[in-house]
Enzyme design. Structure first.
Site, PDB file in Angstrom:
ATOM      1  N   LYS A 104       0.759  -1.128  -0.005  1.00 56.02           N
ATOM      2  CA  LYS A 104      -0.041   0.025  -0.061  1.00 56.02           C
ATOM      3  C   LYS A 104       0.963   1.375   0.094  1.00 56.02           C
ATOM      4  O   LYS A 104       1.836   1.503   0.872  1.00 56.02           O
ATOM      5  CB  LYS A 104      -0.907   0.271   1.204  1.00 56.02           C
ATOM      6  CG  LYS A 104      -1.619   1.316   1.354  1.00 56.02           C
ATOM      7  CD  LYS A 104      -2.553   1.215   2.706  1.00 56.02           C
ATOM      8  CE  LYS A 104      -3.133   2.743   2.898  1.00 56.02           C
ATOM      9  NZ  LYS A 104      -3.742   2.586   4.158  1.00 56.02           N
ATOM     10  N   ASP A 137      -2.634  10.750   3.138  1.00 58.56           N
ATOM     11  CA  ASP A 137      -3.746  10.217   3.367  1.00 58.56           C
ATOM     12  C   ASP A 137      -4.584  11.185   4.205  1.00 58.56           C
ATOM     13  O   ASP A 137      -4.492  11.278   5.466  1.00 58.56           O
ATOM     14  CB  ASP A 137      -4.068   8.959   4.108  1.00 58.56           C
ATOM     15  CG  ASP A 137      -5.422   8.416   4.242  1.00 58.56           C
ATOM     16  OD1 ASP A 137      -6.405   8.928   3.451  1.00 58.56           O
ATOM     17  OD2 ASP A 137      -5.493   7.365   4.949  1.00 58.56           O
ATOM     18  N   LYS A 143     -10.121  13.249   7.632  1.00 60.60           N
ATOM     19  CA  LYS A 143      -9.887  12.498   9.289  1.00 60.60           C
ATOM     20  C   LYS A 143      -9.946  13.801  10.200  1.00 60.60           C
ATOM     21  O   LYS A 143      -9.737  15.037   9.592  1.00 60.60           O
ATOM     22  CB  LYS A 143      -8.307  12.390   9.122  1.00 60.60           C
ATOM     23  CG  LYS A 143      -8.109  11.107   8.251  1.00 60.60           C
ATOM     24  CD  LYS A 143      -6.510  10.599   8.165  1.00 60.60           C
ATOM     25  CE  LYS A 143      -6.332   9.272   7.541  1.00 60.60           C
ATOM     26  NZ  LYS A 143      -7.014   8.442   8.234  1.00 60.60           N
ATOM     27  N   ASP A 194       1.589   6.524   5.242  1.00 61.15           N
ATOM     28  CA  ASP A 194       0.603   5.620   4.792  1.00 61.15           C
ATOM     29  C   ASP A 194       0.980   4.869   3.626  1.00 61.15           C
ATOM     30  O   ASP A 194       0.341   4.068   3.075  1.00 61.15           O
ATOM     31  CB  ASP A 194      -0.741   6.313   4.692  1.00 61.15           C
ATOM     32  CG  ASP A 194      -1.935   5.415   4.956  1.00 61.15           C
ATOM     33  OD1 ASP A 194      -1.893   4.527   5.525  1.00 61.15           O
ATOM     34  OD2 ASP A 194      -3.103   5.809   4.262  1.00 61.15           O
ATOM     35  N   GLU A 235      -9.323   3.546   2.020  1.00 61.86           N
ATOM     36  CA  GLU A 235      -8.863   3.609   0.697  1.00 61.86           C
ATOM     37  C   GLU A 235      -7.913   2.772   0.375  1.00 61.86           C
ATOM     38  O   GLU A 235      -7.613   2.338  -0.697  1.00 61.86           O
ATOM     39  CB  GLU A 235      -8.303   5.058   0.453  1.00 61.86           C
ATOM     40  CG  GLU A 235      -6.986   5.663   0.787  1.00 61.86           C
ATOM     41  CD  GLU A 235      -6.680   5.288   2.198  1.00 61.86           C
ATOM     42  OE1 GLU A 235      -5.530   5.163   2.550  1.00 61.86           O
ATOM     43  OE2 GLU A 235      -7.602   5.688   3.220  1.00 61.86           O
ATOM     44  N   ARG A 247      -7.568  -0.378   0.995  1.00 62.45           N
ATOM     45  CA  ARG A 247      -7.947  -1.726   0.429  1.00 62.45           C
ATOM     46  C   ARG A 247      -8.454  -1.492  -1.013  1.00 62.45           C
ATOM     47  O   ARG A 247      -8.173  -2.555  -1.814  1.00 62.45           O
ATOM     48  CB  ARG A 247      -9.071  -2.176   1.225  1.00 62.45           C
ATOM     49  CG  ARG A 247     -10.363  -1.302   1.327  1.00 62.45           C
ATOM     50  CD  ARG A 247     -11.275  -1.687   2.680  1.00 62.45           C
ATOM     51  NE  ARG A 247     -10.562  -1.030   3.846  1.00 62.45           N
ATOM     52  CZ  ARG A 247     -11.183  -1.225   4.824  1.00 62.45           C
ATOM     53  NH1 ARG A 247     -12.349  -1.774   5.335  1.00 62.45           N
ATOM     54  NH2 ARG A 247     -10.633  -0.785   5.900  1.00 62.45           N
TER      55      ARG A 247
END
Length: 509
Positions: free
Chosen positions: A271, A276, A283, A294, A355, A357
């Site tokens: 990933k 993010d 967030k 991330d 996001e 996944r």
């Protein structure tokens, strides 16, 4: 970059700026401090009273403890640094590799600003050389790329420049191999740390891809980069759906190491969310500041492939880096949108902050097309895994119990804390969607397991697969400890490299 060498010279005669020795608590009710093997010459220079001197200075031998003593006239190094090793093992036992690795890391951090240090720590086998070398190189790490060159700053001299391991044999093949492995693994871990610590305004998906391409040329690896046009043409709806809200378009990077003597093929998927924000599902305040990390999974996969190439492992390793920046904008994916993934399945996006996944799903299906012997994905995927396992342990999920167990054992052997986690079938139905084939969210409780079940949907039939959720240990927001710095850690790199070695040797079937 810290240099690592072996020397047969005695501790008393070697010229160095510091001598590192190990001390431990004697077993039994009386306790007391004992000097660990490897430091006999140093103890002799102190007239056999090194333990007594260090005890006077407050040393007790506890793990994490560091004590400095001025050298007597019989040593060329100006001072001795004693690192605690915990309770001394029985006479017929050796010190644990992770204890040595951690002690070496503590020493390297304490010696910041020192040019050359000689380590006289216990060495019973080549594995000890590897552990001490790794710990020293990782402990010496410092990320200073964005700091001004102020000569008055306390850190102006930089990290420890050279580490010499005493008690090892430079001409011994096993000892030389141990040094080569520790250099390859630690240097690639530190490369991953650099990427994780790089600010997101500089490490965009495009910039990350450029770093991989440069490393590919350096190490003879094949690199393929799919830009936004190629992703759109190929139907990578998950990666595009995450990256569509950013001015920095996404990338899917494939980096391949091939060894002619082995047909075993291990695929690694990382990933790589370079920043993010959460997207439209923004967030809350206080959760954005470290989101440059991330992409730690992609950094780990990249580092592991390069390390495998440097070590010349007899296995084929393919790394897939799913790179995107998750930002809110007028073009961003909205909660309620439906994405058509690369596999052809449709996903209703209920939360744009789930996001990781989505990008992994596309990369997993793409990796599955090559029919590898196994796929392992690595991701800072869920806060739920941090709540379950804390900051130092990553979770392992898999579609094969034996493979999950093997990875857990490999992680522990490598010095990385991990724990096997289940994939309960009853949680799958919580991702049912009335609109699409499935949703990207299920029940909140057990959210880390739900994320694993989502990823499982995008692994090709008959392919052994495991998922490592490194959300906890990937980024250290606390104080440095052992060989772990503040910031990016390089979590899971050692596990992936050991997995590649085990695959090459045929231990995994």
């Amino acid at each position: 970059m810290t240099a690592l060498t072996l020397s047969t010279a005695g501790a008393a005669t070697l010229r160095a700026d510091a001598l590192v020795v190990g001390v431990a608590k004697a077993a039994g009710p009386k306790g007391g401090l004992v000097v660990a093997p490897g430091a006999e010459a140093v103890d002799k220079a102190f007239s056999g009273k090194l333990a007594a001197v260090l005890e006077t200075l407050g040393a007790r031998g506890a793990e994490g403890e560091v004590t400095k003593a001025v050298s007597p006239s019989g040593l060329k190094a100006p001072f001795v640094l004693a690192v605690g090793l915990g309770t001394a093992p029985a006479a017929d036992e050796a010190y644990d590799a992770e204890v040595l690795r951690t002690a070496a890391g503590n020493a390297a951090r304490a010696l910041h600003g020192i040019k050359k240090a000689a380590f006289a720590l216990p060495i019973e086998a080549a594995e000890d050389i590897e552990a001490i070398g790794e710990g020293a190189l990782l402990g010496a790490y410092a990320f200073t790329a964005y700091q001004s060159a102020d000569k008055t700053a306390p850190d102006a001299k930089g990290p420890l420049a050279e580490v010499t391991l005493l008690g090892a044999k430079p001409r011994d093949k096993a000892h030389k191999a141990a040094v080569e492995r520790s250099l390859a693994v630690a240097e690639e871990m530190n490369r991953a740390r650099d990427l994780i610590n790089t600010p997101p305004n500089d490490l965009t998906p495009e910039a990350f891809a450029a770093v991989v391409s440069a490393a590919g040329k350096e190490h003879g690896l094949k690199v393929q980069v799919l830009d936004e046009k190629a992703l759109e043409k190929g139907g990578f709806g998950g990666i595009l759906g995450v990256g569509v809200g950013s001015e920095n378009p996404p990338r899917l990077v494939k980096i391949t190491y091939t060894h002619a003597k082995n047909a075993k093929h291990l695929a690694l998927v990382g990933k790589g969310i370079t920043y993010d924000s959460g997207g439209i599902s923004l967030k809350p305040a206080g959760h954005n500041e470290t989101m440059k990390c991330d992409m730690s999974g992609a950094a780990a996969v990249f580092a592991a492939v390069v390390a495998a190439a440097r070590l010349g492992l007899e296995v084929n390793v393919t790394g897939w880096l799913a790179l995107a920046e998750n930002m809110p904008s007028g073009s961003a994916t909205r909660p309620g949108d439906v994405l058509r993934m690369y596999s052809g399945k449709t996903v209703e996006v209920l939360n744009t902050d789930a996001e990781g996944r989505l990008v992994l799903a596309d990369a997993l299906w793409k990796a599955s097309e090559e029919k590898p012997d196994a796929i392992v994905d690595v991701a800072t995927l869920t806060g739920a895994m941090v709540l379950a396992l804390g900051d130092h342990t990553f979770g392992i999920m898999a579609n094969d119990d034996a493979f999950r167990t093997a990875i857990h054992e490999i992680a522990e052997e490598s010095g990385e804390q991990s724990w096997p986690m289940p994939l309960p079938a009853n949680l799958r139905k919580t991702m049912d969607s009335p609109t699409a084939d499935l949703a990207n969210m299920g029940v909140r409780m057990g959210g880390g397991l739900v994320a694993g079940l989502f990823l499982k949907e995008f692994v090709g039939e008959g392919i052994t697969w495991a998922h490592l959720d490194i959300a906890g240990p990937a980024y250290n927001e606390g104080a440095p400890h052992g060989y772990t710095p503040k910031g990016g850690t390089g979590s899971s790199v050692r596990t992936l490299v050991r997995l590649a070695e085990r695959t090459a040797s045929g231990d995994l079937g």
